[in-house]
Structures are given as structure tokens and as C-alpha cells.
Write a protein that holds these residues in place. Structure first.
Motif, PDB file in Angstrom:
ATOM      1  N   GLY A  63       6.998  12.948  -3.212  1.00 18.44           N
ATOM      2  CA  GLY A  63       5.562  13.171  -3.405  1.00 18.44           C
ATOM      3  C   GLY A  63       4.832  11.921  -3.833  1.00 18.44           C
ATOM      4  O   GLY A  63       3.606  11.949  -4.025  1.00 18.44           O
ATOM      5  N   ASP A  64       5.540  10.793  -3.970  1.00 17.22           N
ATOM      6  CA  ASP A  64       4.920   9.538  -4.381  1.00 17.22           C
ATOM      7  C   ASP A  64       4.778   8.599  -3.192  1.00 17.22           C
ATOM      8  O   ASP A  64       5.614   8.583  -2.286  1.00 17.22           O
ATOM      9  CB  ASP A  64       5.757   8.860  -5.470  1.00 17.22           C
ATOM     10  N   VAL A  65       3.722   7.797  -3.220  1.00 22.00           N
ATOM     11  CA  VAL A  65       3.408   6.889  -2.124  1.00 22.00           C
ATOM     12  C   VAL A  65       3.673   5.455  -2.562  1.00 22.00           C
ATOM     13  O   VAL A  65       3.329   5.057  -3.685  1.00 22.00           O
ATOM     14  CB  VAL A  65       1.932   7.046  -1.691  1.00 22.00           C
ATOM     15  N   ALA A  66       4.299   4.679  -1.684  1.00 24.68           N
ATOM     16  CA  ALA A  66       4.641   3.295  -2.000  1.00 24.68           C
ATOM     17  C   ALA A  66       4.633   2.457  -0.735  1.00 24.68           C
ATOM     18  O   ALA A  66       4.497   2.971   0.382  1.00 24.68           O
ATOM     19  CB  ALA A  66       6.012   3.231  -2.669  1.00 24.68           C
ATOM     20  N   GLN A  67       4.773   1.156  -0.927  1.00 24.69           N
ATOM     21  CA  GLN A  67       4.956   0.208   0.170  1.00 24.69           C
ATOM     22  C   GLN A  67       6.248  -0.566  -0.066  1.00 24.69           C
ATOM     23  O   GLN A  67       6.703  -0.696  -1.203  1.00 24.69           O
ATOM     24  CB  GLN A  67       3.806  -0.795   0.257  1.00 24.69           C
ATOM     25  N   ARG A  68       6.825  -1.097   1.016  1.00 24.10           N
ATOM     26  CA  ARG A  68       8.002  -1.969   0.919  1.00 24.10           C
ATOM     27  C   ARG A  68       7.614  -3.334   1.472  1.00 24.10           C
ATOM     28  O   ARG A  68       7.006  -3.426   2.546  1.00 24.10           O
ATOM     29  CB  ARG A  68       9.163  -1.374   1.713  1.00 24.10           C
ATOM     30  N   ASP A  69       7.939  -4.402   0.743  1.00 28.22           N
ATOM     31  CA  ASP A  69       7.593  -5.730   1.235  1.00 28.22           C
ATOM     32  C   ASP A  69       8.736  -6.299   2.082  1.00 28.22           C
ATOM     33  O   ASP A  69       9.772  -5.650   2.285  1.00 28.22           O
ATOM     34  CB  ASP A  69       7.194  -6.672   0.088  1.00 28.22           C
ATOM     35  N   HIS A 114       6.700  -1.175  -3.893  1.00 26.88           N
ATOM     36  CA  HIS A 114       5.500  -1.295  -4.727  1.00 26.88           C
ATOM     37  C   HIS A 114       4.816   0.065  -4.763  1.00 26.88           C
ATOM     38  O   HIS A 114       4.414   0.597  -3.722  1.00 26.88           O
ATOM     39  CB  HIS A 114       4.557  -2.357  -4.165  1.00 26.88           C
ATOM     40  N   PHE A 115       4.667   0.604  -5.952  1.00 24.06           N
ATOM     41  CA  PHE A 115       4.070   1.932  -6.123  1.00 24.06           C
ATOM     42  C   PHE A 115       2.600   1.897  -5.747  1.00 24.06           C
ATOM     43  O   PHE A 115       1.867   0.978  -6.107  1.00 24.06           O
ATOM     44  CB  PHE A 115       4.234   2.374  -7.579  1.00 24.06           C
ATOM     45  N   SER A 116       2.177   2.923  -5.022  1.00 25.32           N
ATOM     46  CA  SER A 116       0.750   3.062  -4.697  1.00 25.32           C
ATOM     47  C   SER A 116       0.116   4.171  -5.529  1.00 25.32           C
ATOM     48  O   SER A 116      -0.869   3.944  -6.223  1.00 25.32           O
ATOM     49  CB  SER A 116       0.562   3.360  -3.204  1.00 25.32           C
ATOM     50  N   ALA A 117       0.684   5.376  -5.463  1.00 23.40           N
ATOM     51  CA  ALA A 117       0.092   6.484  -6.214  1.00 23.40           C
ATOM     52  C   ALA A 117       0.928   7.736  -6.021  1.00 23.40           C
ATOM     53  O   ALA A 117       1.749   7.819  -5.105  1.00 23.40           O
ATOM     54  CB  ALA A 117      -1.340   6.755  -5.760  1.00 23.40           C
ATOM     55  N   ARG A 118       0.709   8.691  -6.903  1.00 26.01           N
ATOM     56  CA  ARG A 118       1.160  10.038  -6.596  1.00 26.01           C
ATOM     57  C   ARG A 118       0.447  10.483  -5.329  1.00 26.01           C
ATOM     58  O   ARG A 118      -0.718  10.143  -5.106  1.00 26.01           O
ATOM     59  CB  ARG A 118       0.784  11.001  -7.727  1.00 26.01           C
ATOM     60  N   GLY A 119       1.126  11.212  -4.508  1.00 29.76           N
ATOM     61  CA  GLY A 119       0.513  11.657  -3.267  1.00 29.76           C
ATOM     62  C   GLY A 119      -0.810  12.353  -3.496  1.00 29.76           C
ATOM     63  O   GLY A 119      -1.763  12.181  -2.733  1.00 29.76           O
ATOM     64  N   ASP A 120      -0.917  13.122  -4.562  1.00 31.92           N
ATOM     65  CA  ASP A 120      -2.142  13.857  -4.861  1.00 31.92           C
ATOM     66  C   ASP A 120      -3.236  12.966  -5.448  1.00 31.92           C
ATOM     67  O   ASP A 120      -4.393  13.371  -5.538  1.00 31.92           O
ATOM     68  CB  ASP A 120      -1.865  14.997  -5.840  1.00 31.92           C
ATOM     69  N   ASP A 121      -2.864  11.734  -5.877  1.00 32.82           N
ATOM     70  CA  ASP A 121      -3.840  10.854  -6.511  1.00 32.82           C
ATOM     71  C   ASP A 121      -4.562   9.964  -5.506  1.00 32.82           C
ATOM     72  O   ASP A 121      -5.658   9.472  -5.773  1.00 32.82           O
ATOM     73  CB  ASP A 121      -3.154   9.972  -7.565  1.00 32.82           C
ATOM     74  N   VAL A 122      -3.942   9.700  -4.348  1.00 35.81           N
ATOM     75  CA  VAL A 122      -4.579   8.872  -3.332  1.00 35.81           C
ATOM     76  C   VAL A 122      -5.820   9.587  -2.791  1.00 35.81           C
ATOM     77  O   VAL A 122      -5.806  10.798  -2.573  1.00 35.81           O
ATOM     78  CB  VAL A 122      -3.596   8.579  -2.173  1.00 35.81           C
ATOM     79  N   PHE A 123      -6.909   8.837  -2.596  1.00 36.01           N
ATOM     80  CA  PHE A 123      -8.131   9.449  -2.069  1.00 36.01           C
ATOM     81  C   PHE A 123      -8.792   8.504  -1.064  1.00 36.01           C
ATOM     82  O   PHE A 123      -8.395   7.336  -0.933  1.00 36.01           O
ATOM     83  CB  PHE A 123      -9.101   9.811  -3.194  1.00 36.01           C
ATOM     84  N   LYS A 124      -9.767   9.009  -0.357  1.00 35.04           N
ATOM     85  CA  LYS A 124     -10.484   8.216   0.625  1.00 35.04           C
ATOM     86  C   LYS A 124     -11.883   7.877   0.126  1.00 35.04           C
ATOM     87  O   LYS A 124     -12.582   8.711  -0.445  1.00 35.04           O
ATOM     88  CB  LYS A 124     -10.572   8.952   1.962  1.00 35.04           C
TER      89      LYS A 124
END
Length: 589
Positions: A439-445, A451-461
Motif C-alpha cells: 500500500g506504499d508508493v516508492a521509486q527505485r533509483d 525512495h519513499f513517496s507516500a502511503r498510497g492513500d496519501d498521494v493526491f493530484k
């Protein structure tokens, strides 16, 4: 086998666990070699009997030290127990609990603060094959009733002062009070008089239930997470490796009982390594007494959540020189600014990591490896990690692309939970497509760091761009007046939503228009137009009992405010709320 110390020392369970542990200790600075460790895969395993008791026999090194401080930082009491004493005490406790009717598979609600009895009961419950439901001492009566009912509790072990929280609750469950005698409750002190020999009633299967956690509920009501005798005791070999613990270390972890992180770093990981666990109790958190304790007790390994690290940075850390070798943070991501300032003060890298109640440590910056500030690190021994597109379900292989963190089930994640109890729909969702979904969103370099981006529910547009609160918060706390920040979407008729920051100021800063102007200008200089903070409000941040920011509550607050404002939004703001439209000139516009 669980038939006595000699048999245990020769048992396959002990040998397998020891081989895995020693392999990890032997490759502390080589993550790739560590990942090839031999996993303990036996059918039977009881960590307290097959591991702890064997290592504790005739071991007179300190295994647990509990230091209680007064509000002014002076010492009230200090209690230290050797590993051998902990073995004996837990044997007495296990025998006494059995005499009170605690049986294999029974569920025990454990409502204790950081006191010796907590460790005695935990060890005893494991030996008995009982299932422990850890509970925070801050829970309300309604919370406790929910845990007793949904947890199908058979026994409650509570601090005497907290027993009123169960008043009026009926049911056929054993009541045991730790502390002053309580009418109608058994007195835990009687356990100390029980015989010191303990014989288990049979073998413990590695997949038998051991722990049942009610999650902290940052985005929903608490889930019931079940762990086994394998998933947490064995699983926390990954946590031991991430922290960098070694035999003989003195490890201090700032965490409250009742939450998974307490078991991570105040129970399994340190005793997997053979460390002393140091507990420093304060009536109210104060940085200076904690820093004094780091020096006085020669702490070599220190773990704390980001909130504590930020409070420590309000002091002149260079004035304290503890013999620290390992510094780690957990609970929420560490902002790069915090990481850099800690290393500048102490010359020791502050290493972030990632895991959940549902798992042990999955990802981490490990000892001996380059640390990238702002990165969670790389997958730890026992875990394979992939990123998945949240819309298509396809695996993401490109660097720098947001995706949901997932664990391929075919790789048998080391510390993954048994599942969500009595919630087949949620369990099915969490394991859809042959993966465990965090349920968490991240990136891989490009170097394989996550690198953590956000909880899936916390990301917004905002303006049709996806916005990660963590990225914006990391910029905000670099401002000299900002102690903490939480970013949520604020409804906007033109952009759908704009980033709004709820801000806690450092002592001495004023929650006024001039401070707001400065923070908004800071945001504009450092963030792309679609990301920059458009609104701020000076306010306390709602948090879970375990210290995580409840952005879901802030989102609800902001949504309700928007509904109440209607079309005349600007005319109906809260007292310490500021919008960029309030300021003119090159400072912001």
C-alpha cells in the motif's frame, strides 16, 4: 526438540537459527553476501526455548536494563537482569501462568508499559505457545473492549493502574494485575515464587500463531495482523542485520509497548544478536535526559522515530559524545535534512529503513554501505522487492518511476505475516496477483536504492500531477522555523486541489503572517509550480498512539472546511491559516 538445554543445543532448530544468525553477523558489510544466508526452514521452532534459553544458560551478561527517570531527569530507579536471570524469571512466569489456566493457543492481552514484567511475560507466553496481543497503555476503555472481543481474549495481564479501563467488561477471561493488588484480579507478584523449572507440553510448530497486532490505523480502522513463531522471531534476523547489532552491544530504542516496532527493536532483534536492551522511561519526553543516558550507559546502537530525531536536533548534539556506532530511524521516513544534521553532529550516519506491522524490516540502509540521504536503502536479507504500477498491475523496471512496493510471494518473504485475521476480503486484496501489496508508493533509483513517496492513500493530484506529501514535507522542514509538517490536498476550483501544509513551529517562532510569508516563499524557491505549497496552517499534528502522523484526519478536516466555506472560501478560514493570495510582491507571487 524442546526437552532440555543439552537437547536444545544439539537440536536442528537451534543449529539452523544459529547458522543463519552467524552468517548475517559475518557479512555485516557485504549486503549481497548476507542475502545468501541459510534460512531456518524447520517444521518446529520455539524461539524462547530453542534460541533464547540456550543462549541465556549461565550467561551473566546484562540482557535487560530498565531506567526510570523523574520529570526533571533525575534517576528514580534502575533494574538490570542478566540473560540467565531472564531465563529463570520467564520459566517461573510460564509455570505460574500455566497454573492459572493459560494454555497453548490461548490469547493474552498484554497491557504493560516498559517494565521488567513485559519481557518476562513475552518470553513465558512464547514458551507456553500462547498468543500475545500487545496493547498500548494509552488505549481507551472502548479500544480495550474492542481488543478483548475481536481478539477473542482468554487472559488479560495489565498494569494495576490501568485495570479500571476494563471496568464493566464481562466475560470468562483471567484477570492478572502487575503492581499493587487489585480486587478481583490475580497478583502477578506470585509468579516469582513459582518453581524455576519449566517443561513444555509439546513441540511448537513454526507456523503456529504467536502475535496478533491491532495496527495503528493511519488510514483506516485497525486491522488484525497475525504473526507466527517463524515470521517474527526468525523474520527479525533482517531487522538485526539492518540495525547492525552485534553481540555485546547496548541497544536503545525509543518505542512504546503495544506496537510492532517495540517487538522489532526492544525484543527480537537485540536478543537475536545477543545485545543488552536498554530502556529509558520518562514521564514526558525530554531530549537532554535521554542524551545523558546515551553517554552514561555507553549506548552503541540507537533507534528512534523521526519525531524524536527532530526534537534531539533542537539541542547541541555535539555536546554529548556517546560511543555510538549505529544510528537508525523508523516509523516514518527520515527527511534528508535530519539525516545530514545528525551526521554532522556525531560523525555517524543515520540510516533509514522500511517495514510494516505486517512484516519485519524489508528495506534498509545497512552498515558498511553508502547511505543516500532521503533513501530507505535496498532490500534486506530475506526479502525480494518489486514496484508495481497501481493502475495496470505491471511490474516497473525503469528507475525514477513511482510504483507500489510489493513482495513477490513466490520468494517466501522472510517476515511476512500469516495474514489478516477474520478478514478474507482484505487478505485477498493484500495478496492479489501473487504479491503482497504494502500500500506504499516508492521509486527505485539506478543504484537499486528505494525512495519513499507516500502511503498510497496519501498521494493526491494537483493540476493533474501526482503529488507526494513526503517530498514536500522534506523541503518544508529545512526551513529554520519549521519543526514538523504534514501536507494534504486542499480543494481548489481551478486545480482540483493544491498542497496545503499543517505546520508545527520550532520554539521561538511566531505563528503569524510574516512567518507564513517566509515559508511560502521558501516553498516557491525550491519546488516546481504544481508542487509548491499554496496554503499553510499553524497547528498541532494529529498522530496515532505510535507517533505516525494521521494525514487522513487532516484531509478530512480540510475537506469539511471546504464544504463549509462554499464559494466564499477566503472569507472563512481558521485563525492561523494563510494562503499565498494573502501576500503580494516578489517574495511569493
Amino acid at each position: 526438540m524442546e526437552l532440555g538445554t543439552t537437547a536444545q543445543r544439539e537440536s536442528a532448530a537451534y543449529r539452523c537459527f544459529r547458522a543463519a544468525r552467524d552468517h548475517l553477523l559475518g557479512h555485516r558489510d557485504d549486503l549481497e553476501a548476507a542475502r545468501a544466508f541459510p534460512r531456518p526452514e524447520g517444521k518446529h521452532f520455539n524461539w524462547a526455548l530453542d534460541w533464547f534459553d540456550v543462549e541465556a544458560e549461565d550467561n551473566h551478561a546484562t540482557g535487560l536494563r530498565v531506567v526510570d527517570l523523574a520529570a526533571d531527569g533525575t534517576l528514580l530507579r534502575e533494574t538490570a537482569l542478566t540473560f540467565a536471570e531472564l531465563r529463570e524469571h520467564s520459566n517461573r512466569t510460564a509455570g505460574w501462568l500455566r497454573a492459572q489456566g493459560v494454555a497453548r493457543g490461548d490469547r493474552i492481552l498484554l497491557l504493560l508499559g516498559n517494565q521488567v514484567a513485559l519481557w518476562e511475560v513475552m518470553l513465558a507466553a512464547i514458551k507456553l505457545g500462547a498468543v500475545v496481543i500487545p496493547a498500548s497503555t494509552l488505549l481507551t476503555a472502548d479500544d480495550l473492549a474492542d481488543r478483548v472481543t475481536r481478539g477473542q481474549v482468554r487472559h488479560v495481564i495489565s498494569e494495576s493502574a490501568l485495570t479500571p479501563g476494563f471496568a464493566g467488561q464481562e466475560g470468562d477471561w483471567t484477570r492478572i494485575a502487575v503492581g499493587e493488588p487489585v480486587h478481583g484480579w490475580l497478583d502477578y507478584a506470585a509468579a516469582a515464587d513459582h518453581k524455576a523449572e519449566f517443561t513444555p507440553d509439546g513441540l511448537t510448530r513454526a507456523e503456529d500463531p504467536l502475535l496478533l497486532y491491532f495496527t495503528s490505523g493511519t488510514t483506516s480502522l485497525p486491522k488484525l495482523v497475525q504473526h507466527s513463531h517463524r515470521s517474527y522471531p526468525v523474520g527479525h534476523l533482517s531487522t538485526m542485520y539492518w540495525i547492525g547489532l552485534r553481540p555485546g552491544d547496548v541497544h536503545l530504542n525509543v518505542s512504546s509497548p503495544g506496537w510492532a516496532k517495540h517487538a522489532w527493536s526492544n525484543f527480537f532483534a537485540p536478543w537475536n544478536a545477543g545485545c543488552e536492551i536498554l530502556i529509558v522511561n520518562q514521564p514526558r519526553f525530554s531530549a537532554k535526559p535521554l542524551l545523558d543516558a546515551l553517554v552514561r550507559h555507553k549506548v552503541t546502537s540507537f533507534c528512534a522515530p523521526p519525531t524524536v530525531w527532530r526534537m534531539l536536533l533542537l539541542e547541541d548534539l555535539a555536546a554529548w559524545r556517546p560511543p555510538l556506532r549505529e544510528l537508525v530511524g523508523a516509523g516514518e521516513p527520515l527527511n534528508p535534512e535530519v539525516v545530514q544534521r545528525i551526521e554532522q553532529a556525531w560523525g555517524v550516519p543515520l540510516r533509514d529503513g522500511y517495514g510494516q506491522t505486517e512484516t519485519t524490516a524489508q528495506i534498509g540502509n545497512t552498515p558498511g554501505q553508502p547511505v543516500k540521504p532521503g533513501s530507505m536503502g535496498r532490500p534486506l536479507p530475506g526479502y525480494d522487492v518489486v514496484l508495481v504500477d497501481v493502475e495496470t498491475g505491471e511490474e516497473i523496471t525503469a528507475a525514477g518511476v513511482d510504483g507500489e512496493l510489493c513482495l513477490p510471494l513466490e520468494s517466501s518473504p522472510l517476515g511476512l505475516m500469516v495474514g489478516y485475521q477474520d478478514d478474507p476480503e482484505r487478505q485477498a486484496d493484500s495478496t492479489a496477483g501473487g504479491r503482497y501489496h504494502t500500500g506504499d508508493v516508492a521509486q527505485r533509483d539506478i543504484d537499486g536504492y528505494y525512495h519513499f513517496s507516500a502511503r498510497g492513500d496519501d498521494v493526491f493530484k494537483s493540476s493533474d500531477y501526482r503529488v507526494s506529501p513526503f517530498e514536500l514535507e522534506s523541503v518544508l522542514i529545512e526551513h529554520p522555523s519549521v519543526a514538523e509538517a504534514a501536507v494534504v490536498p486542499s480543494p481548489d476550483p481551478l486545480r482540483l486541489s493544491v498542497p496545503k501544509a499543517f505546520i508545527v513551529l520550532v520554539p521561538g517562532s511566531k505563528p503569524d503572517a510574516e512567518t507564513a510569508r517566509s515559508i511560502l516563499a521558501w516553498s516557491k524557491q525550491r519546488l516546481a509550480p504544481y508542487k509548491r505549497i499554496r496554503r499553510i496552517e499553524f497547528a498541532d499534528l494529529p498522530k496515532t498512539i505510535s507517533g505516525k502522523i494521521r494525514r487522513v484526519e487532516l484531509r478530512g478536516l480540510e475537506g469539511q472546511a471546504h464544504a463549509n466555506r462554499g464559494s466564499a472560501q477566503a472569507a472563512h478560514r481558521r485563525e492561523q491559516e494563510f494562503w499565498e493570495e494573502d501576500f503580494q510582491g516578489p517574495g511569493i507571487q
